[in-house]
Design a protein around this motif. Structure first.
Motif, mmCIF file in Angstrom:
data_model
loop_
_atom_site.group_PDB
_atom_site.id
_atom_site.type_symbol
_atom_site.label_atom_id
_atom_site.label_comp_id
_atom_site.label_asym_id
_atom_site.label_seq_id
_atom_site.Cartn_x
_atom_site.Cartn_y
_atom_site.Cartn_z
ATOM 1 N N GLN A 6 101.456 -109.891 -11.237
ATOM 2 C CA GLN A 6 101.618 -110.758 -10.080
ATOM 3 C C GLN A 6 100.619 -110.451 -8.973
ATOM 4 O OE1 GLN A 6 105.611 -110.840 -8.704
ATOM 5 N NE2 GLN A 6 105.409 -112.915 -8.018
ATOM 6 N N GLU A 10 97.866 -113.129 -7.438
ATOM 7 C CA GLU A 10 97.775 -113.419 -6.003
ATOM 8 C C GLU A 10 96.379 -113.089 -5.488
ATOM 9 O OE1 GLU A 10 100.863 -111.801 -3.537
ATOM 10 O OE2 GLU A 10 102.365 -112.350 -5.029
ATOM 11 N N ARG A 13 94.065 -115.817 -6.619
ATOM 12 C CA ARG A 13 94.277 -117.021 -5.817
ATOM 13 C C ARG A 13 93.668 -116.843 -4.434
ATOM 14 N NH1 ARG A 13 99.922 -117.744 -4.939
ATOM 15 N NH2 ARG A 13 100.044 -117.346 -7.123
#
Length: 188
Positions: A6, A10, A13
């Motif tokens: 995760q 992130e 992104r």
């Protein structure tokens, strides 16, 4: 293991958003630069147009009184020209031209032989140009004229009157010799 994935997603992104943001700014900068130059050019053109309009609006228009005064001056009518320039003394060089005409008028009076009036006219100029020297020239011309008149008395044969008239000139020119000449003529 999923927890570790995760943060990578992130981070990916976040990097991707930052790259898109930089790309957007890169596209906007040329647009901003072009807009600045367009506005700058328009501002310069408006300023230039305003300057041209101001020059046309405030351009000195011919003054018929000034033109008339110049014509009088050119004809040698100095007294009239001086008055005409004086009336419009705040226009261009009218005051200076008025003084030049007053000087020209005083000089014309001098040349006419009316030295007393010329003295008055030069004195009214309050030291303008060489008016003080011209007053001295007038005074010398008066003295010369009057001395010649005193000498003319000799020709009338009234030697006593000639002696009295010439004596008033003291040691001017050949006054002493002329007095002796008259005394010799009386003794004959």
């Amino acid at each position: 293991g999923r927890k570790g994935e995760q943060p990578d997603a992130e981070r990916y992104r976040a990097v991707r958003e930052e790259q898109e943001h930089i790309a957007d700014e890169a596209e906007e900068k040329p647009r901003r630069g072009a807009a600045f130059w367009i506005i700058a050019i328009i501002a310069v053109l408006l300023f230039a147009a305003a300057a041209v309009i101001a020059i046309m609006f405030f351009k000195e228009k011919p003054n018929p009184d000034y033109e008339n005064a110049l014509a009088l001056m050119e004809k040698g009518e100095y007294a009239e020209a001086a008055r005409a320039f004086y009336v419009i003394a705040d226009y261009k060089d009218s005051y200076e031209l008025s003084m030049q005409c007053r000087y020209g008028n005083a000089n014309a009076i001098y040349l006419s032989g009316d030295y007393e009036e010329a003295i008055k006219a030069f004195a009214e100029l309050n030291g303008y140009s060489d008016s003080e020297n011209r007053i001295a020239q007038c005074e010398e011309a008066i003295k010369e004229r009057d001395y010649n008149k005193a000498l003319e008395i000799i020709e009338t044969g009234d030697y006593e009157a000639a002696i009295a008239a010439i004596s008033a000139f003291g040691d001017y020119k050949d006054a002493a010799e002329q007095i002796e000449r008259c005394k010799a003529l009386i003794a004959e």
